[in-house]
Design an enzyme around this catalytic site. Structure first.
Site, short mmCIF file in Angstrom:
data_model
loop_
_atom_site.label_atom_id
_atom_site.label_comp_id
_atom_site.label_asym_id
_atom_site.label_seq_id
_atom_site.Cartn_x
_atom_site.Cartn_y
_atom_site.Cartn_z
CD GLU A 1 -5.33 1.67 -3.12
OE1 GLU A 1 -6.50 1.79 -2.76
OE2 GLU A 1 -4.38 1.69 -2.33
CG HIS B 1 -1.98 1.04 1.15
ND1 HIS B 1 -1.72 2.37 1.42
CD2 HIS B 1 -3.28 0.98 0.77
CE1 HIS B 1 -2.83 3.06 1.23
NE2 HIS B 1 -3.79 2.25 0.83
P1 PGA Z 1 -9.59 6.11 0.24
O1 PGA Z 1 -8.39 5.09 0.55
O2 PGA Z 1 -10.72 5.29 -0.34
O3 PGA Z 1 -9.93 6.72 1.53
O4 PGA Z 1 -9.06 7.10 -0.77
C1 PGA Z 1 -8.08 4.06 -0.36
C2 PGA Z 1 -6.87 3.31 0.11
O5 PGA Z 1 -5.98 3.92 0.72
O6 PGA Z 1 -6.77 2.10 -0.10
#
Ligand code: PGA
Length: 283
Positions: free
Chosen positions: A171, A101
């Site tokens: 992401e 992450h």
């Molecule tokens: P968020 O976080 O949906 O609050 O933007 C996503 C993540 O960090 O996996």
């Protein structure tokens, strides 16, 4: 959305602050999961809650499970104070583990560490949710190369037989946790999904490329889900803030579910129309 059953993963980060609250929220999510049977739902709580929430899911085939937000790069039995091994997490019933992450990368995790972590998870019966994503978008499309390099450095050397246990979560870092809740548009997301699949195909062949699930994460909520799911053509979502309350997460389920229904009705109508036209032509 390509695969039949979308995977919706909730990343609770450092929430909530007590076991009592964790149990309450999870119990609401379990109820919602029993309504939306067409979805596979995963909740990734902080470590202290993983065991008890996983046990509360019970045995048998369920569409909800528990995962961890990270695993240690170290294996069980070493002198590494404070570390939690993949074996330990798997042994309490977690089925998934997030690796890479961006918030962990920002704390100093590099490709070498992530490669080891991925291997630690693959040694267990858990699946890995491997996060990748560029920090910023440039006008020349350099972000495609960034994502490709992140995938390459962690996936190289993985056994072909392990790929079915790997899920990719795209992401874009700039889209995570945005106060204005602006996510990547479905159109831009689709380009990245196609690019990732092409890279997987070139590196590991068609079967692995088409089997692997690609999720999107970054400011997902019930109002942007439709664009992300339909136009982005992802296989699921990695949700942060909108998974921290039962209500917000349930709204995301409802929204994905309604996209799937509307879409399958549209597909059905198209097929019927095509069949009628073929029949007419034959006469
Ligand atoms: P968020 O976080 O949906 O609050 O933007 C996503 C993540 O960090 O996996």
């Amino acid at each position: 959305m390509k695969k039949l059953k979308p995977l919706i993963v909730g990343n609770w980060k450092t929430n909530p602050g007590s076991l009592k609250d964790a149990k309450n929220i999870f119990s609401g999510i379990k109820k919602a999961a029993s309504v939306y049977k067409g979805l596979d739902i995963v909740v990734c709580p902080p470590y202290p809650f993983v065991s008890i929430l996983a046990q509360s899911v019970g045995t048998g085939k369920k569409n909800i499970s528990v995962g961890s937000q990270d695993v240690s790069q170290y294996e069980t039995g070493l002198s590494r104070t404070g570390e939690v091994s993949a074996d330990m997490i798997a042994s309490v019933g977690a089925r998934y583990a997030i690796v890479g992450h961006s918030e962990r990368r920002a704390m100093g995790e590099n490709a070498e560490t992530l490669k080891v972590k991925l291997q630690q998870v693959l040694k267990t019966n858990m699946s890995v949710i491997l996060c990748v994503g560029e920090k910023e978008r440039d006008t020349e499309g350099g972000y495609f190369e960034v994502v490709k390099a992140q995938l390459k450095e962690v996936l190289s050397g993985v056994n072909r037989s392990d790929f079915h246990k790997i899920i990719i979560a795209y992401e874009p870092v700039w889209a995570i946790g945005r106060k204005d809740n602006v996510a990547l548009t479905g159109y831009d997301l689709h380009q990245m999904v196609v690019y990732i699949r092409k890279y997987l195909k070139e590196s590991w062949g068609d079967t692995i490329a088409s089997m692997m699930k690609i999720l999107y994460g970054g400011s997902v909520n019930s109002s942007n889900t439709e664009d992300i799911v339909i136009n982005g053509e992802v296989d699921g979502l990695l949700v942060g803030r909108s998974s921290w309350t039962t209500e917000a997460f349930r709204d995301v389920f409802a929204s994905v579910n309604s996209c799937m229904t509307t879409h399958s009705i549209k597909d059905l109508k198209k097929t019927l129309k095509k069949a009628q036209a073929q029949k007419k032509n034959k006469r």
